[in-house]
Design an enzyme around this catalytic site. Structure first.
Site, PDB file in Angstrom:
ATOM      1  N   ASN A  21       5.151 -10.233  -2.511  1.00  0.00           N
ATOM      2  CA  ASN A  21       6.614 -10.335  -2.429  1.00  0.00           C
ATOM      3  C   ASN A  21       7.096 -10.721  -1.037  1.00  0.00           C
ATOM      4  O   ASN A  21       8.169 -11.274  -0.867  1.00  0.00           O
ATOM      5  CB  ASN A  21       7.212  -8.984  -2.850  1.00  0.00           C
ATOM      6  CG  ASN A  21       8.723  -8.995  -2.856  1.00  0.00           C
ATOM      7  OD1 ASN A  21       9.341  -9.986  -3.246  1.00  0.00           O
ATOM      8  ND2 ASN A  21       9.331  -7.904  -2.407  1.00  0.00           N
ATOM      9  N   GLY A  23       5.724 -10.779   3.540  1.00  0.00           N
ATOM     10  CA  GLY A  23       4.683 -10.554   4.548  1.00  0.00           C
ATOM     11  C   GLY A  23       3.446 -11.419   4.363  1.00  0.00           C
ATOM     12  O   GLY A  23       3.509 -12.591   3.966  1.00  0.00           O
ATOM     13  N   ARG A  44       5.076  -6.240  -7.288  1.00  0.00           N
ATOM     14  CA  ARG A  44       5.449  -5.162  -8.212  1.00  0.00           C
ATOM     15  C   ARG A  44       6.836  -5.353  -8.797  1.00  0.00           C
ATOM     16  O   ARG A  44       7.192  -4.709  -9.763  1.00  0.00           O
ATOM     17  CB  ARG A  44       5.290  -3.805  -7.540  1.00  0.00           C
ATOM     18  CG  ARG A  44       6.056  -3.601  -6.276  1.00  0.00           C
ATOM     19  CD  ARG A  44       5.717  -2.235  -5.689  1.00  0.00           C
ATOM     20  NE  ARG A  44       6.058  -2.161  -4.276  1.00  0.00           N
ATOM     21  CZ  ARG A  44       5.838  -1.101  -3.521  1.00  0.00           C
ATOM     22  NH1 ARG A  44       5.270  -0.040  -4.033  1.00  0.00           N
ATOM     23  NH2 ARG A  44       6.174  -1.108  -2.249  1.00  0.00           N
ATOM     24  N   TYR A 233      -2.830   6.569   6.116  1.00  0.00           N
ATOM     25  CA  TYR A 233      -3.082   5.118   6.066  1.00  0.00           C
ATOM     26  C   TYR A 233      -4.496   4.810   6.546  1.00  0.00           C
ATOM     27  O   TYR A 233      -5.256   4.099   5.900  1.00  0.00           O
ATOM     28  CB  TYR A 233      -2.043   4.417   6.941  1.00  0.00           C
ATOM     29  CG  TYR A 233      -2.179   2.913   7.030  1.00  0.00           C
ATOM     30  CD1 TYR A 233      -1.734   2.098   5.994  1.00  0.00           C
ATOM     31  CD2 TYR A 233      -2.722   2.306   8.160  1.00  0.00           C
ATOM     32  CE1 TYR A 233      -1.846   0.712   6.082  1.00  0.00           C
ATOM     33  CE2 TYR A 233      -2.825   0.923   8.258  1.00  0.00           C
ATOM     34  CZ  TYR A 233      -2.382   0.138   7.212  1.00  0.00           C
ATOM     35  OH  TYR A 233      -2.487  -1.234   7.297  1.00  0.00           O
ATOM     36  N   ILE A 269       5.842  -3.887   7.585  1.00  0.00           N
ATOM     37  CA  ILE A 269       5.025  -2.665   7.756  1.00  0.00           C
ATOM     38  C   ILE A 269       4.938  -2.276   9.238  1.00  0.00           C
ATOM     39  O   ILE A 269       4.753  -1.105   9.564  1.00  0.00           O
ATOM     40  CB  ILE A 269       3.623  -2.873   7.120  1.00  0.00           C
ATOM     41  CG1 ILE A 269       3.043  -1.576   6.578  1.00  0.00           C
ATOM     42  CG2 ILE A 269       2.637  -3.496   8.065  1.00  0.00           C
ATOM     43  CD1 ILE A 269       1.773  -1.752   5.725  1.00  0.00           C
TER      44      ILE A 269
HETATM   45  N1  LIG Z   1       1.050  -6.222   9.451  1.00  0.00           N
HETATM   46  C1  LIG Z   1      -0.012  -5.744  10.084  1.00  0.00           C
HETATM   47  O1  LIG Z   1      -0.062  -5.684  11.327  1.00  0.00           O
HETATM   48  C2  LIG Z   1      -1.192  -5.264   9.305  1.00  0.00           C
HETATM   49  C3  LIG Z   1      -2.308  -4.804  10.030  1.00  0.00           C
HETATM   50  C4  LIG Z   1      -3.418  -4.356   9.341  1.00  0.00           C
HETATM   51  C5  LIG Z   1      -3.432  -4.380   7.960  1.00  0.00           C
HETATM   52  N2  LIG Z   1      -2.334  -4.814   7.262  1.00  0.00           N
HETATM   53  C6  LIG Z   1      -2.409  -4.813   5.804  1.00  0.00           C
HETATM   54  O2  LIG Z   1      -1.989  -6.065   5.308  1.00  0.00           O
HETATM   55  C7  LIG Z   1      -1.476  -5.908   3.974  1.00  0.00           C
HETATM   56  C8  LIG Z   1      -0.150  -6.639   3.876  1.00  0.00           C
HETATM   57  O3  LIG Z   1       0.763  -5.993   4.749  1.00  0.00           O
HETATM   58  P1  LIG Z   1       2.025  -6.706   5.391  1.00  0.00           P
HETATM   59  O4  LIG Z   1       1.850  -6.656   6.843  1.00  0.00           O
HETATM   60  O5  LIG Z   1       2.300  -8.003   4.732  1.00  0.00           O
HETATM   61  O6  LIG Z   1       3.129  -5.630   5.012  1.00  0.00           O
HETATM   62  P2  LIG Z   1       4.501  -5.717   4.187  1.00  0.00           P
HETATM   63  O7  LIG Z   1       5.336  -6.827   4.700  1.00  0.00           O
HETATM   64  O8  LIG Z   1       5.029  -4.328   4.194  1.00  0.00           O
HETATM   65  O9  LIG Z   1       4.029  -6.124   2.724  1.00  0.00           O
HETATM   66  C9  LIG Z   1       3.326  -5.251   1.894  1.00  0.00           C
HETATM   67  C10 LIG Z   1       3.410  -5.809   0.498  1.00  0.00           C
HETATM   68  O10 LIG Z   1       2.613  -4.970  -0.364  1.00  0.00           O
HETATM   69  C11 LIG Z   1       3.367  -4.762  -1.527  1.00  0.00           C
HETATM   70  N3  LIG Z   1       2.946  -3.555  -2.239  1.00  0.00           N
HETATM   71  C12 LIG Z   1       2.829  -2.299  -1.770  1.00  0.00           C
HETATM   72  N4  LIG Z   1       2.425  -1.476  -2.766  1.00  0.00           N
HETATM   73  C13 LIG Z   1       2.295  -2.240  -3.875  1.00  0.00           C
HETATM   74  C14 LIG Z   1       1.922  -1.983  -5.201  1.00  0.00           C
HETATM   75  N5  LIG Z   1       1.646  -0.735  -5.631  1.00  0.00           N
HETATM   76  N6  LIG Z   1       1.841  -3.004  -6.080  1.00  0.00           N
HETATM   77  C15 LIG Z   1       2.116  -4.251  -5.682  1.00  0.00           C
HETATM   78  N7  LIG Z   1       2.532  -4.578  -4.441  1.00  0.00           N
HETATM   79  C16 LIG Z   1       2.612  -3.568  -3.547  1.00  0.00           C
HETATM   80  C17 LIG Z   1       4.811  -4.653  -1.073  1.00  0.00           C
HETATM   81  O11 LIG Z   1       5.644  -4.823  -2.191  1.00  0.00           O
HETATM   82  P3  LIG Z   1       7.265  -4.674  -2.102  1.00  0.00           P
HETATM   83  O12 LIG Z   1       7.735  -5.891  -1.383  1.00  0.00           O
HETATM   84  O13 LIG Z   1       7.685  -4.606  -3.532  1.00  0.00           O
HETATM   85  O14 LIG Z   1       7.533  -3.405  -1.347  1.00  0.00           O
HETATM   86  C18 LIG Z   1       4.851  -5.790  -0.051  1.00  0.00           C
HETATM   87  O15 LIG Z   1       5.124  -7.008  -0.704  1.00  0.00           O
HETATM   88  C19 LIG Z   1      -1.406  -4.412   3.743  1.00  0.00           C
HETATM   89  O16 LIG Z   1      -2.505  -4.000   2.964  1.00  0.00           O
HETATM   90  C20 LIG Z   1      -1.494  -3.819   5.141  1.00  0.00           C
HETATM   91  O17 LIG Z   1      -2.040  -2.520   5.135  1.00  0.00           O
HETATM   92  C21 LIG Z   1      -1.225  -5.266   7.909  1.00  0.00           C
END
Ligand SMILES: NC(=O)c1ccc[n+]([C@@H]2O[C@H](COP(=O)([O-])OP(=O)(O)OC[C@H]3O[C@@H](n4cnc5c(N)ncnc54)[C@H](OP(=O)(O)O)[C@@H]3O)[C@@H](O)[C@H]2O)c1
Length: 309
Positions: A21, A23, A44, A233, A269
Site C-alpha cells: 500500500n 513505502g 490489506r 519488533y 515506519i
Molecule cells: N523503513 C525502514 O527503515 C526499514 C528498515 C528495516 C526493515 N524495514 C521493513 O521493511 C518492510 C516495509 O516497511 P516500510 O518501511 O515500507 O514501512 P511502512 O511504510 O510502514 O509500510 C509497511 C506496509 O506494510 C503493510 N502491512 C502491515 N501489516 C500488514 C498486514 N497484516 N497485511 C498486509 N499488509 C500489512 C502496511 O499496510 P497499511 O498501509 O495498510 O498500514 C504498509 O503498507 C517492513 O517489513 C519493515 O519492517 C523497514
C-alpha cells in the site's frame, strides 16, 4: 519476454508482494513491474481504500495498458484473508516464482525526531542505552507485532508453498527483515544460541523463544535478556531470520530463501527518517529477489552486503 544474460526472469515470471500500500512494498512492485515481471501487488486494504500513491501506480499501469500489475487484497495477519488470497491465486494465476514478504509493523513508541535532530543512525540507536526512546511497549502491542511480522508471514509462506513453480531457476522467497533482528541485539547467550544453531532449529523452538519473550514482557521480569530497543519488533525479525534459515534448508530443492534489511529508509515506519529513499530501499530487496541462478539461499543481506544473522 525472453530471459537474457543473467536475467532468468521473463514476462511469465510471477511475483507476489505483500504490504504494497505504501513505502518499500509499493516501490518493490514498481521496480519488478518495470522489469517486465507479472506483479501481484497486495495490501490489506481494498483497492478503493489504498493510499493515493498506490492508487496512482495502479491507475498509471492501467492507462499505459500494462497487464502485468494485478491487485488483490491480502492481510497477512488474518487467516481467512490468506486462504481467500491463495484460493484466488490457484484459480486465476497458478504457479508463482517469487514471494516478497514485505508487510511489517513496528509497535514501540519511538521519538524518531530525536534521532533525526541528533543525527543518530539506527544501529547506534538500537545498541545504545539512554539513546532516544523505543525501549518498552505494552504486551498487547508486542503480541500484535509478533503475530503480524512473524506468524502472519509464516502463515502466508506456508499457504503459498504448494504454488511455487518447480523450475531450474528455483523459486525465490524474500523475507524483508531488519538489522534490528540480528542475533547480536538479543542480550542473552542462550537465546542467541537457540536461534543460531541451524541444524537444531525447529518451528517449535522459534515459538518457544517468542512465547518466552511475551511472558517476560507480561511479568516485567527478565527483560534484560531481550533487545534493548524495539524489543517486540527486533524479536519478531530475529524469529523471521531463523525461519528464513529453516525454510532455506527445508526447501533447498525448489527455492532460495533469504532475508534482507532494506536499509534505514524514509517511510512511515521510521516517520520519514533514514538515509535511503523508498526506491533505494526497494532496490536492496529486488536485488535479492532476482539474484542470478545458483545464487545464495539461507543468507541474510544488510542492504547489499551478505552478513551474519
Ligand atoms: N523503513 C525502514 O527503515 C526499514 C528498515 C528495516 C526493515 N524495514 C521493513 O521493511 C518492510 C516495509 O516497511 P516500510 O518501511 O515500507 O514501512 P511502512 O511504510 O510502514 O509500510 C509497511 C506496509 O506494510 C503493510 N502491512 C502491515 N501489516 C500488514 C498486514 N497484516 N497485511 C498486509 N499488509 C500489512 C502496511 O499496510 P497499511 O498501509 O495498510 O498500514 C504498509 O503498507 C517492513 O517489513 C519493515 O519492517 C523497514
Amino acid at each position: 519476454m525472453e530471459a537474457k544474460g543473467s536475467e532468468w526472469w521473463s514476462g511469465e515470471t510471477v511475483a507476489v508482494v505483500t504490504g504494497a500500500n505504501r513505502g518499500i512494498g509499493l516501490e518493490i512492485c514498481r521496480q519488478l513491474a518495470d522489469k517486465g515481471l507479472i506483479v501481484i501487488m497486495t495490501a490489506r486494504k481494498p483497492q478503493e481504500e489504498l493510499s493515493s500513491s498506490a492508487k496512482q501506480f495502479l491507475q498509471e499501469a492501467a492507462e499505459m495498458g500494462r497487464k502485468n500489475v494485478i491487485f488483490h487484497t491480502l492481510d497477512i495477519g488474518q487467516e481467512q484473508s490468506v486462504l481467500d488470497f491463495v484460493d484466488w491465486l490457484k484459480l486465476h494465476v497458478g504457479n508463482i516464482d517469487i514471494l516478497v514478504n514485505n508487510a511489517g509493523i513496528q509497535t514501540a513508541d519511538v521519538d524518531w525526531g530525536f534521532l533525526k535532530q541528533n543525527n543518530i543512525d539506527v544501529r547506534t540507536f538500537l545498541g545504545t542505552p539512554n539513546c532516544g526512546s523505543g525501549t518498552s511497549e505494552s504486551h498487547e502491542l508486542a503480541k500484535e507485532c509478533i503475530n503480524n511480522n512473524y506468524y502472519g508471514t509464516k502463515m502466508l509462506t506456508n499457504a503459498i508453498l504448494p504454488l511455487l513453480r518447480p523450475s531450474p531457476y528455483k523459486a525465490r522467497i524474500v523475507m524483508v527483515s531488519s538489522v534490528a533482528g540480528m542475533l547480536y541485539y538479543l542480550r542473552d547467550e542462550e537465546l542467541r544460541k537457540q536461534l543460531s544453531e541451524v541444524e537444531d532449529l525447529t518451528e517449535q523452538k522459534i515459538d518457544g523463544v517468542l512465547n518466552l519473550f511475551l511472558e517476560d514482557l507480561k511479568s516485567e521480569k527478565g527483560m534484560e535478556k531481550w533487545p534493548l530497543k524495539l524489543p517486540a519488533y527486533s524479536t519478531s525479525k530475529a524469529a523471521l531470520n531463523a525461519y528464513t534459515r529453516l525454510s532455506a534448508s527445508k526447501l533447498k530443492a525448489i527455492a532460495c530463501v533469504n532475508s534482507v534489511h532494506p536499509g534505514f529508509v524514509r517511510t512511515d515506519i521510521t516517520e520519514s527518517t533514514g538515509y535511503l529513499s523508498a526506491p533505494e530501499g526497494a532496490e536492496n530487496v529486488v536485488r535479492v529477489a532476482l539474484f542470478p541462478v545458483g545464487g545464495p539461499s539461507g543468507h541474510n543481506f544488510l542492504e547489499g552486503e551478505d552478513s551474519e544473522f
